[in-house]
Structure formats: structure tokens, C-alpha cells
Write a protein that holds these residues in place. Structure first.
Motif, PDB file in Angstrom:
ATOM      1  N   LYS A 150      23.693 -27.014   4.175  1.00 16.20           N
ATOM      2  CA  LYS A 150      24.147 -28.292   3.637  1.00 16.20           C
ATOM      3  C   LYS A 150      23.835 -28.359   2.151  1.00 16.20           C
ATOM      4  O   LYS A 150      22.793 -27.871   1.697  1.00 16.20           O
ATOM      5  CB  LYS A 150      23.433 -29.435   4.369  1.00 16.20           C
ATOM      6  N   GLN A 180      23.717 -32.067  14.847  1.00 18.00           N
ATOM      7  CA  GLN A 180      24.464 -32.535  13.698  1.00 18.00           C
ATOM      8  C   GLN A 180      23.920 -33.878  13.241  1.00 18.00           C
ATOM      9  O   GLN A 180      23.606 -34.753  14.071  1.00 18.00           O
ATOM     10  CB  GLN A 180      25.962 -32.654  14.010  1.00 18.00           C
ATOM     11  N   ALA A 205      19.494 -29.085  12.248  1.00 10.59           N
ATOM     12  CA  ALA A 205      20.428 -29.903  11.459  1.00 10.59           C
ATOM     13  C   ALA A 205      19.715 -30.399  10.212  1.00 10.59           C
ATOM     14  O   ALA A 205      18.501 -30.641  10.232  1.00 10.59           O
ATOM     15  CB  ALA A 205      20.959 -31.080  12.275  1.00 10.59           C
ATOM     16  N   CYS A 212      22.148 -24.186  10.216  1.00  8.51           N
ATOM     17  CA  CYS A 212      22.840 -25.214   9.451  1.00  8.51           C
ATOM     18  C   CYS A 212      22.737 -24.894   7.969  1.00  8.51           C
ATOM     19  O   CYS A 212      21.786 -24.236   7.513  1.00  8.51           O
ATOM     20  CB  CYS A 212      22.277 -26.611   9.743  1.00  8.51           C
TER      21      CYS A 212
END
Length: 822
Positions: free
Chosen positions: A482, A592, A552, A480
Motif C-alpha cells: 500500500k 482488506q 492488511a 499486502c
């Protein structure tokens, strides 16, 4: 005044209301031709060497440019076109496709072929084993008189497209009764006749092929006359697009509609062709600005006759048609043969348009906007318009996995990987892992091992910023990426953007999975000489191993949220270290996490979705509600409709499901259970969502608040099949109207492959579901087919649902405007 350029003779011809001025080649004398037609000229159409003019009262006059002894003269051709009923619009066309013909060539009626003897083509060497032992076929005794060898057949079907087509000239005429007549030029013989062009039928047929046996009844004739008066043909344009002009298109403009027809061969009739209606996404709207109020009827007629469909050549290398109006569009058809329509909403309404080529503006264009301001522009050449959206391909030479935008530095952070062969692997020896190296020679195909990298990407040069590449460890995979806003004391707002990366070491099934959390800050440094983009660099803030794979990441109220193994942790960033704040046990595999304010939406790979809440004052992370049904979730996203929020889920069975949290409802068991409010079977697997606010620039100020579009979000999605789409909430009145339209269109016409769209879009699951489908989703592809129906069919459908055509068109047009971001 009209200005027409005849390229072949390099002449500029100026057509005024009652006379024509032109300057012959090689002379400086300006000559003019007075026209005593009794009515002013309102429309001109030209194709070298012909020029046709149209007057207010419907007279058509054609002039031809003749060159005798090196002197060019404009000669009025003897036209036999009648003036009853009056002509409303004309178009001159030069055909180079060969489709406008009285006889189909033999090359198109059968597959061309030619014969070649085997002796001429036998070049392969005979096999020695066949000479010694014979071939696998049955043994045959040789004969004294062998039969002659059979010739081989080679098909040369492609050569028919290389034939030189002799150009032919045609005049398209539309009369007051909406009948289209096609005349051959210069003899002006009626060759094709189409009745009721304004109806917009799917196929236009030559009425000269058949003979009318009986006249229509008085009621139907009056109904047709009423439709003709209501939907009058304002303008037609016949253009040759595609590869070398082999795709003739007929464009018909009405007050609030636009038809596009394509010519195809047909064996019967005078001209061996017919017109097929093409589907397009262009919803035409006439100009609102630029209308002049005047009592002069002739001047008003001229104002109404300003052409809105402008053919252009070589604008950024493209040929096509620009459609003026309050919703201006580009229409392209390249050599690939696909019709592409792209809106130009950057300057709003366009009154007039023309191509423009200059040293300072190569292959450009100019236009007048709604303020009557002249604008000169060019199309960006780095974009490709031969697609549904303008696209640009950037080669990376590696596989991209994740991308996120860093707002403060205005750069993109990119995670890529390169697959390389590897002869190493880890094996479990009882206590710890052990590295083993295998050497099986150069000819052995070793398995490929992915090696991940982290880099910065510049949106200015669309290239990787030099010296920003960070290679991760071997066997380390990124799960992941972000851009998180974490609490930081150095900024005014208390939040600062960081790049957070979650990884996992994939050693094999026998070795326990472990991962890392990496946090980077993008800082500004002194750029290298001659490389201004190198001012941005990565600065590592945190990089430590975790107890499980990090699957996540997200942020909530300045805290970092991470899914590590079967737990969700909330961390606080202090002194470049992560301090645990709260945690909660989850289901099988959280892949997620989405957050809004203090709410956290968690997607599990098998156990559907869960809604969590983080209470900062108590430092507590608790479960609010979840979906009890098992579901293999692929992606999740919030759906925002003013003060209402839903949770959109895509699963492995290619469904879209909308859940809502309603604790007051009885079925929610006091809020413990998320309620399914809508479902839709898409037929494609969705793997990513993103939200974007509705576009308000094209809507009027009254419609923004009336429809609530200013507080509504569009949820865009992408599929594993390469498709892009969107889903958005609509007002209740619009939903009811479109739902009735959808129910009527299910049984109105034929569908693709005879499949019922209502049955196909129903929620599908291999498990036995105890509840009925929720539906509540309008099939956009189905309701947009209403735009492509003919006028009688539109009137019939609107009559069945008890509404007007204008209301349905306004609903579809408003939806297109507020979603028209690309």
C-alpha cells in the motif's frame, strides 16, 4: 469539391457541383467533363475503375475508366436506374470475399476430401512383440486372396479459403422510401432488394425471394411511411474488412443511430446471402458545430450530404472505418475477425476525417474539430486496438502480485515472485523450528518455492528501473502492499507518501506464523551515466518482526493501520520507528482495510465486514457497526453518491452486495447492524475494486449538475475470469426509467440459452437467507440491448413504459459518456 484518388491508374479526379476535372496519366493537360444533369452533385462514391455520382434530385450517374491503346478515358456508363422514387444515398463496392454470388461453390456445400492408399502412408516400424506373439486383436487365418487395403480419408476443408476470388462490382442504392437496392456493375441488373432499411431489423432479407400476396392495410402503410420520414437513411457504406477483405460489412447511418450488418451465406434467393445485424457499443450522435445557416437550398443539401463514415487503410497498420460526429469512433476488424469500436474523445466533435501518410507523419490521419481546426495525428503503435479497450502488454518474466503508484516520484512499486525448486523445509522439534535439507537425487521433482521481490517500475520506459530490486527473505511471502500517507514533520501538509509492505513467513502448519512490516521511502539520487531513470531508489525506514502475520495495511489521519493476526493496530511513525496508538480485536482473518477520513472498513475472510472509527483526540479505536451474517468476502470498496456513502462487497458466491450505515432505521438495531440495500449476482468472482470519478468532459454544463455526475464515483471491478466492469449510482428518475425498461426487456425478446436474466441476477446463497433479495441494481448488459432493437420494437417498448425513445437513448448515452475513461 470532392477529390477521388484512383490507385490503379494513379489519377486524381476532381468532382465539382456541375462538372468533373481530371488529368490523364502521362499528360499535363487538365481535361473536364461538363454534366448537364439539371441538379448539382451532392455525393460521390468510387471503386477502381468505376465512379458513381448522385445529384440533389436523386439522379445516379456512373462513369467508367477505360484504357484503350495506352490512353485512359472516362466514359459515361448507360445506367438504367429509375429516378422514382428519388435516390437519397449511394455506395460503390468491390467484393473480394466471394459472398456476392449467384451460386454457392461446391467446396462450401460439402466437406472436401481426398483419398490416400494405406501403402503410400505406411511408414511406421512394426513392433517386434506383435511379430513374435501377435497383437491384441483376435487371431485370424490368412487368406490366399486378401482384400485390397482401404484408403484413408483426409479432409482438406481449409483449402477452400485459399481459392482466388474474382472481384465483382456492385452499386448500393437507397431510395427515399428507405428501400435498399443492389445492382450488379456494369450491367446494372437489380439483384437484391431490401425494404424498410431504416427499421434496423436483425436480419435483412431479399424481397425478390418472395411475392407479396396482398397489400398492407392503410393504417399500417401510413405507420410505416411515418417511421420512414422520421428515421431517414442518411448514409450507407459497404466495406470489406477482416482478413484479406473476407468480412463485408454494411454500415447504415441514420440521424441518431448507426447499424452494422455482416454478410453471411444463405442457400435461397438470387444472391446467396443475407445480412445479419452486429452488436456494437457505438451510440451515434450527429454534429452540433459546423452547421451553416443559409437560404440556398442546394448548398444546404450539399452541407447535409457530407459523409461521416470514412473508410481508411493502413493507419498504424489497421484498416477500418472512422465515424465522424459529436461522438467520434474508430471501428476496427483485424484478421482475428472481432469487431472493435474505440471512441476518440481527445478533441471532442469531429467534422471531417481522412487518412494521411507523410515522411513526418507515417501512417497517420488528419481531421477537423468543432472549431474547424485542422489536426494531424497518429495512433500510438505500442497499443493493441484488437481488444475491448486499447491495451499494451509488458512482459515481466515473473508473477506480479501487487502494484501501487507513488505519486511523488511518479513511479510504480511492484511486488513479484519467481517459483524455484527447493529441497529445504522447516520442521518443529518441540521448542523451535529446525531447517531440514533433503537430497533425493537429480531426478526427484522438488516442490516449487516462491521467492518474492520488491522493485520500482517506470511508466516512461515501461520497464523495471535498474538497481531497485529488493529480494525478501526466503519463505517470506508478501500479503499486502500500500502507498500510505503518514505524518511527517518535513513536509508542509504534514503527510508524506511511503510504501508499506506486510509479509508473513510461511514455514508450515506446525510453525507459528510471524510477519514483518516494511516501510520504504522513495528518494531521489544522482542517476547513473546514461540511465536517467535510476534517479529513484528505495530507502528503508522501518523493518521489524511482528507478533503475527501482517495481512492488511492502510492509513487513517496520518497513522498506519495494520492487521496483525487477530488484532488491528494503529501506529504512529516517530524517529523511523512505529509507536502503538490503539488496537482492537477482530474476527477470524482480516484481509482488506479501507479508510475514509476517520472511518475504517474491515473485510474478514468469513465474518463479512465491520465499520470502525478512530478518534484521534482520545486515541480510541471502536466498533461502529458490522454485518451479522456470515459471508466470505473477496473484496470491498466504498461507493460514493454525492453525500451518500455505501459499502460494496463481493463474496465467494459471486454476488455483489451494497451495505449502508443508517442508525436511524429500525432494522439497524440502533446502528449496530449494517443494512443491505442492494444485491446483484454477477456470476463471476470479483477480487479487486477501485474507484474513479465520473468523466465530465463529454457532458454539457447543464447535465453535469442536473445528473449530479460531478459528485459521483464509478466503482470499477475485475474478476478472476478476466472480466472488467463497473457499477455506479444513477439519479432516481434515470433509475426508475431504466427499471421499467429492464422489466419489459425481460419478457420482450429471446435471451442467451433461454435463461431468464431476472432469475440469474437474483442474490444466491447456499445458506438459507431469512430476508428477501434487495435487488435495486439495473442489469446494464440487459438494458443496453435496447440499442440493438429494431425501430418498431423500440417504439413498442417505449410505449409500454410510457416514455420516449429519445429519453431512453439519452439516459444510456449519458451513462456511457461519464464512464468512458478507457
Amino acid at each position: 469539391m470532392f477529390v477521388i484518388v484512383v490507385l490503379k491508374h494513379t489519377l486524381i479526379i476532381k468532382v465539382l457541383i456541375k462538372q468533373i476535372f481530371w488529368r490523364p496519366r502521362g499528360t499535363n493537360q487538365l481535361q473536364h467533363i461538363p454534366l448537364e444533369l439539371g441538379s448539382p452533385i451532392v455525393h460521390v462514391s468510387s471503386v477502381d475503375p468505376y465512379l458513381s455520382i448522385l445529384t440533389v434530385d436523386g439522379q445516379v450517374l456512373t462513369l467508367m475508366l477505360r484504357e484503350t491503346r495506352g490512353v485512359a478515358k472516362l466514359v459515361i456508363s448507360k445506367s438504367t436506374l429509375s429516378n422514382s422514387p428519388p435516390v437519397t444515398t449511394i455506395c460503390m463496392y468491390r467484393d473480394v470475399s466471394g459472398l456476392f454470388t449467384y451460386k454457392i461453390p461446391e467446396d462450401f456445400t460439402h466437406v472436401p476430401e481426398h483419398f490416400v492408399s494405406e501403402h503410400d502412408t505406411k511408414t511406421e516400424v512394426e513392433n517386434e512383440d506383435d511379430l513374435l506373439y501377435g497383437d491384441d486383436s483376435d487371431f485370424k487365418m490368412p487368406t490366399l486372396n486378401p482384400p485390397p487395403p482401404k484408403p484413408k480419408i483426409y479432409y482438406n476443408w481449409w483449402k477452400k479459403y485459399l481459392l482466388d476470388i474474382r472481384p465483382s462490382y456492385w452499386l448500393f442504392v437507397v431510395r427515399d422510401n428507405s428501400n435498399l437496392e443492389i445492382y450488379s456493375v456494369p450491367d446494372f441488373k437489380l439483384c437484391y432488394y431490401i425494404t424498410n432499411l431504416c427499421f434496423g431489423h436483425k436480419v435483412l432479407v431479399d424481397s425478390l425471394e418472395s411475392v407479396t400476396l396482398m397489400n398492407s392495410s392503410g393504417a399500417s402503410a401510413a405507420h410505416e411511411a411515418n417511421i420512414q420520414r422520421q428515421y431517414e437513411v442518411k448514409e450507407i457504406l459497404m466495406v470489406a474488412l477482416g482478413n484479406h477483405g473476407t468480412r463485408p460489412l454494411l454500415m447504415v447511418r441514420l440521424d441518431h443511430d448507426l447499424y452494422i450488418y455482416e454478410v453471411f451465406r444463405f442457400p435461397r434467393g438470387n444472391l446467396k446471402m443475407r445480412f445479419r445485424k452486429l452488436k456494437h457499443s457505438l451510440i451515434y450522435s450527429p454534429n452540433v458545430a459546423g452547421k451553416i445557416d443559409t437560404e440556398d437550398s442546394d448548398f444546404f443539401a450539399i452541407q447535409e450530404r457530407i459523409i461521416k463514415m470514412r473508410y481508411f487503410t493502413n493507419i498504424a497498420g489497421y484498416n477500418g472505418v472512422f465515424v465522424c460526429g459529436s461522438n467520434p469512433h474508430w471501428i476496427f476488424m483485424t484478421a482475428r475477425g472481432e469487431l472493435r469500436t474505440h471512441p476518440m474523445t481527445i478533441d471532442g466533435e469531429v467534422l471531417s476525417f481522412a487518412p494521411f501518410n507523410n515522411v513526418n507523419c507515417p501512417q497517420g490521419f488528419l481531421y477537423f474539430n468543432k472549431k474547424s481546426e485542422l489536426r494531424i495525428g497518429v495512433l500510438p503503435t505500442h497499443l493493441s486496438y484488437d481488444a475491448s479497450w486499447p491495451v499494451r502488454k509488458v512482459p515481466l518474466r515473473c508473477t506480479p502480485h501487487f502494484v501501487t503508484y507513488h505519486l511523488e516520484s511518479k513511479t510504480y512499486c511492484l511486488v513479484t515472485s519467481i517459483a524455484e525448486p527447493s529441497n529445504k523445509y522447516y520442521k518443529f522439534n518441540g521448542e523451535d523450528k529446525e531447517l531440514s535439507v533433503e537430497d533425493k537425487g537429480d531426478r526427484f521433482p522438488y516442490p516449487l518455492q516462491e521467492k518474492f521481490s520488491l522493485m520500482l517500475f517506470s511508466p516512461v520506459s515501461w520497464d523495471v528501473i535498474p538497481n531497485t530490486r529488493i529480494d525478501l527473505d526466503e519463505w517470506e511471502h508478501v500479503n499486502c502492499l500500500k502507498n500510505v500517507a503518514l505524518a511527517y514533520e518535513g513536509t508542509r501538509s504534514g503527510l508524506k507518501g511511503y510504501i508499506a509492505v506486510g509479509t508473513n513467513y510461511n514455514y508450515g502448519e506446525d510453525v507459528t506464523s510471524r510477519g514483518r512490516i516494511l516501510i520504504y521511502d522513495i528518494i531521489e539520487v544522482v542517476p547513473e551515466p546514461g540511465q536517467p531513470l535510476t534517479k529513484n531508489r528505495f530507502k528503508e525506514i522501518y523493518a521489524k518482526d511482528q507478533k503475527g502475520p501482517v495481512t492488511a495495511l492502510s492509513q487513517v489521519k496520518g497513522f498506519l493501520v495494520s492487521a496483525v493476526g487477530q488484532k488491528i493496530y494503529i501506529w504512529q511513525l516517530k524517529d523511523n520507528d512505529l509507536v502503538g496508538v490503539a488496537f482492537i480485536d477482530t474476527q477470524i482473518y482480516t484481509h482488506q482495510i479501507l479508510t475514509i477520513k476517520s472511518m475504517i472498513l474491515v473485510a474478514d475472510v468469513y465474518k463479512s465486514i465491520s465499520l470502525l472509527r478512530f478518534q484521534e483526540e482520545y486515541r480510541t479505536l471502536s466498533l461502529v457497526s458490522r454485518d451479522f451474517r456470515p459471508c466470505e468476502v473477496f473484496a470491498v470498496e466504498y461507493m460514493i453518491d454525492n453525500t451518500t456513502m455505501g459499502f460494496l462487497v463481493s463474496d465467494s458466491e459471486k454476488n455483489l452486495v451494497l451495505y449502508m450505515y443508517q442508525p436511524e432505521s429500525r432494522e439497524s438495531l440502533g446502528g449496530q447492524r449494517l443494512l443491505r440495500k442492494a444485491d446483484f449476482h454477477l456470476g463471476q468472482t470479483i477480487n479487486t475494486f477501485f474507484r474513479i470519478r465520473c468523466k465530465l468532459g463529454e457532458l454539457g454544463e447543464d447535465k453535469k449538475h442536473l445528473t449530479g455526475a460531478d459528485k459521483r464515483h464509478i466503482t470499477m471491478f475485475a474478476t478472476l475470469d478476466g472480466g472488467l466492469g463497473y457499477i455506479m449510482p444513477v439519479p432516481e428518475k434515470t433509475y426508475r426509467r431504466l427499471l421499467m425498461l429492464q422489466n419489459v426487456l425481460v419478457s420482450q425478446g429471446a435471451h442467451i440459452a433461454g435463461l431468464n436474466p431476472k432469475a440469474f441476477r437474483t442474490y444466491k446463497s447456499w445458506r438459507k437467507v431469512q430476508t428477501n433479495p434487495a435487488r435495486s441494481v439495473i442489469d446494464g448488459e440487459l438494458v443496453y440491448n435496447y440499442l440493438h432493437l429494431s425501430i418498431p420494437e423500440k417504439m413498442e417498448v417505449s410505449k409500454k413504459i410510457g416514455t420516449k425513445i429519445e429519453e431512453l437513448l439519452d439516459d444510456l448515452s449519458d451513462i456511457q459518456k461519464i464512464t468512458n475513461h478507457f
